[in-house]
Design an enzyme around this catalytic site. Structure first.
Site, PDB file in Angstrom:
ATOM      1  N   LEU A   8       0.791  -1.131  -0.142  1.00  0.00           N
ATOM      2  CA  LEU A   8       0.115   0.016   0.012  1.00  0.00           C
ATOM      3  C   LEU A   8       0.810   1.228   0.044  1.00  0.00           C
ATOM      4  CD1 LEU A   8      -2.834  -0.964   2.409  1.00  0.00           C
ATOM      5  CD2 LEU A   8      -2.478  -1.433  -0.085  1.00  0.00           C
ATOM      6  N   ARG A  15       2.365  14.975   6.209  1.00  0.00           N
ATOM      7  CA  ARG A  15       3.021  15.412   7.348  1.00  0.00           C
ATOM      8  C   ARG A  15       4.585  15.498   6.648  1.00  0.00           C
ATOM      9  NH1 ARG A  15       1.877  11.757  12.116  1.00  0.00           N
ATOM     10  NH2 ARG A  15       0.855  10.636  10.894  1.00  0.00           N
ATOM     11  N   GLY A 137      -3.634   1.184  15.826  1.00  0.00           N
ATOM     12  CA  GLY A 137      -4.840   0.238  15.925  1.00  0.00           C
ATOM     13  C   GLY A 137      -4.530  -0.783  16.916  1.00  0.00           C
ATOM     14  N   ARG A 331      36.727  10.253 -12.027  1.00  0.00           N
ATOM     15  CA  ARG A 331      35.313  10.255 -12.619  1.00  0.00           C
ATOM     16  C   ARG A 331      35.030   8.941 -13.239  1.00  0.00           C
ATOM     17  NH1 ARG A 331      35.200  15.362 -15.983  1.00  0.00           N
ATOM     18  NH2 ARG A 331      33.162  14.639 -16.422  1.00  0.00           N
ATOM     19  N   ALA A 421      58.734  21.094 -20.368  1.00  0.00           N
ATOM     20  CA  ALA A 421      57.786  21.907 -19.620  1.00  0.00           C
ATOM     21  C   ALA A 421      57.405  22.993 -20.507  1.00  0.00           C
ATOM     22  CB  ALA A 421      58.424  22.546 -18.460  1.00  0.00           C
TER      23      ALA A 421
END
Ligand code: UD1
Ligand code: CA
Length: 454
Positions: A8, A15, A137, A331, A421
């Site tokens: 269900l 809330r 209940g 990544r 470099a």
């Protein structure tokens, strides 16, 4: 008996004060409903029916690939009415187990036990004793101790309210009986709803055996009604996960500061520092060390590898004996072999790095194959994107890339090549050779610094 499960999940979850349907709020990185479905599947049911209502489109999208049939309940007239929507899809020879989309931590063992107590001519209700039963209940028993009915909080008088044995909502019942009883329900009660719980009184009137199964695992039957309860269940779940890791041989510096949003397999003597998040499937080899403030998602980390503080590692395979970080970002589709060093402010995307290579400072390596024993100097950038397409860079074994170099892809750096470099490399470079591209250095002796005007 074959098992049909009805979950269900049509309620609004007022809330939560949320635009997201309650059952899609996440616990440990997964929607609440996914936890319930995962547990339900372990019972190997014939079918799982999910009754949804509020936020229907969002629920449908989220569950598009879930092995459940979706049944819409509009309007929502109560739990009995909700179950009734599923009954046309359930044959009489099945046992029906009712679960709740907002009770995420219900355990498979508890459910197996519950189902085993019911058969073709008896039902079983999962109950719990609560010091504060408010809102639930109440289980009402007769003088012989048999269950007579369930009375909801709003319908209970002062005496019944004292009962501490409550209905968790979860129950197992033969479909044929359930179908008949659901047709007899009325909404003559305080909330004007068709209560599923009223089937208990009907069962008792027919002298059908109603077993109760009491659970001590309060968290298993706790529902999520607001964000406080969601956070409480999240903490409970995290504690369980982390405890399991520690008992299996992992040192966790502070169990309250490790979050597991997926499944973790860890070798012996792994050490995890504070504020680490592990998401999706994560495998940690023997003696892996993870520094503080690190996120690892869908990754495998090899034996003896050390990850220093503040790394983000996603969809990556890291080999054994590597040193990653601090402040490294790996990544998706990155594969590092053994003894690779990735240092601070280095980003690697969709690249492979062979053994003993080092990328220690401030670099971006994307769509690249790096050979073994390569040294990539500080500030090296693979220019993999021309604004429209991505291109590959291949860096041969033992190559040395000087600092502040741009490798404009597609480009191949030969085996053992040295790049001076500050070079911008746009063409393939020969093996075992020094290549650089750099304006010649000049000094101007006659030049004078400007002076401030008087
Ligand atoms: C229900 C039980 C109560 C039990 C408690 C346990 C009933 C009448 N009462 O009360 O005995 O102690 O759960 O938490 O069953 N739902 C629908 N459609 C509807 C109404 C509800 O799908 O029309 C779903 C809700 O999304 C929720 C579940 O059913 O997941 C329970 O509904 P809720 O209104 O919260 O019932 P409670 O009043 O808590
Ligand atoms: Ca509820």
């Amino acid at each position: 008996m074959k098992l049909a499960i009805v979950i269900l999940a049509a309620g609004q979850g007022k809330r939560m004060h949320s635009d997201l349907p309650k059952v899609l709020h996440s616990l440990a990185g997964q929607p609440l409903i996914t936890h319930v479905i995962t547990t339900a599947l372990t019972l190997q049911p014939n079918q799982i029916h999910l009754v949804y209502g509020h936020g229907g489109d969002q629920v449908k999208t989220a569950l598009a690939n879930a092995p459940v049939t979706l049944i819409e309940q509009t309007p929502q007239l109560g739990t009995g009415h909700a179950v009734a929507q599923a009954m046309p899809f359930i044959s009489d020879d099945q046992q029906v187990l009712i679960l709740y989309g907002d009770v995420p931590l219900i355990g498979a063992t508890t459910l197996q036990h519950l189902c085993s107590r019911a058969d073709a001519n008896s039902m079983a209700v999962l109950t719990v004793e609560l010091a504060n039963p408010y809102g639930y209940g109440r289980i009402v028993r007769n003088a012989q101790g048999w269950v007579e009915k369930i009375v909801e909080e709003k319908d209970a008088d002062a005496t019944l309210k004292l009962i501490k044995e409550v209905n968790t909502g979860i129950l197992a019942v033969p479909a044929s009986y359930l179908r008949r009883w659901l047709n007899l329900l009325t909404n003559q009660n305080a909330q004007g709803e068709y209560y599923l719980t009223d089937i208990i009184a009907l069962a008792a009137q027919e002298a059908l055996t109603i077993h109760t199964v009491a659970t001590d695992e309060v968290h298993e039957v706790m529902g999520v009604n607001d964000r406080l309860q969601l956070a409480q269940l999240e903490r409970y779940y995290q504690t369980q996960q982390v405890n399991r890791l520690m008992l299996a041989g992992v040192t966790v510096k502070d169990p309250a500061r490790l979050d597991i949003r997926g499944t973790v397999q860890a070798g012996r003597d792994v050490i995890i520092d504070v504020n680490v998040i592990l998401e999706g499937p994560v495998t940690l080899g023997q003696r892996v060390k993870i520094g503080p403030h690190t996120v690892i998602r869908n990754a495998r980390i090899g034996d003896d590898t050390e990850i220093f503080a503040n790394c983000v590692i996603e969809e990556t395979i890291v080999g054994a004996n590597c040193r990653i970080g601090p402040f490294a970002r790996l990544r998706p589709e990155t594969v590092l072999a053994e003894q690779v060093h990735i240092g601070n402010f280095v980003e690697i995307k969709k690249s492979s790095v062979a053994h003993d290579s080092k990328i220690n400072h401030l670099s971006y390596i994307g769509d690249t194959e790096v050979g073994y024993a390569v040294n990539i100097g500080a500030g090296t950038i693979t220019c993999n994107y021309d604004g429209a397409n991505k291109h590959k860079t291949i860096i041969g074994d033992r190559a040395f890339i000087g600092s502040d170099t741009q490798l404009v892809a597609p480009v191949i750096i030969g085996t053992g090549a040295t790049i001076g470099a500050g070079s911008t490399i746009t063409r393939n470079t020969p093996p075992e050779t020094l290549t650089f591209s750099r304006a010649a250095q000049t000094s101007v002796p006659s030049w004078q610094r400007p002076k401030k005007k008087k």
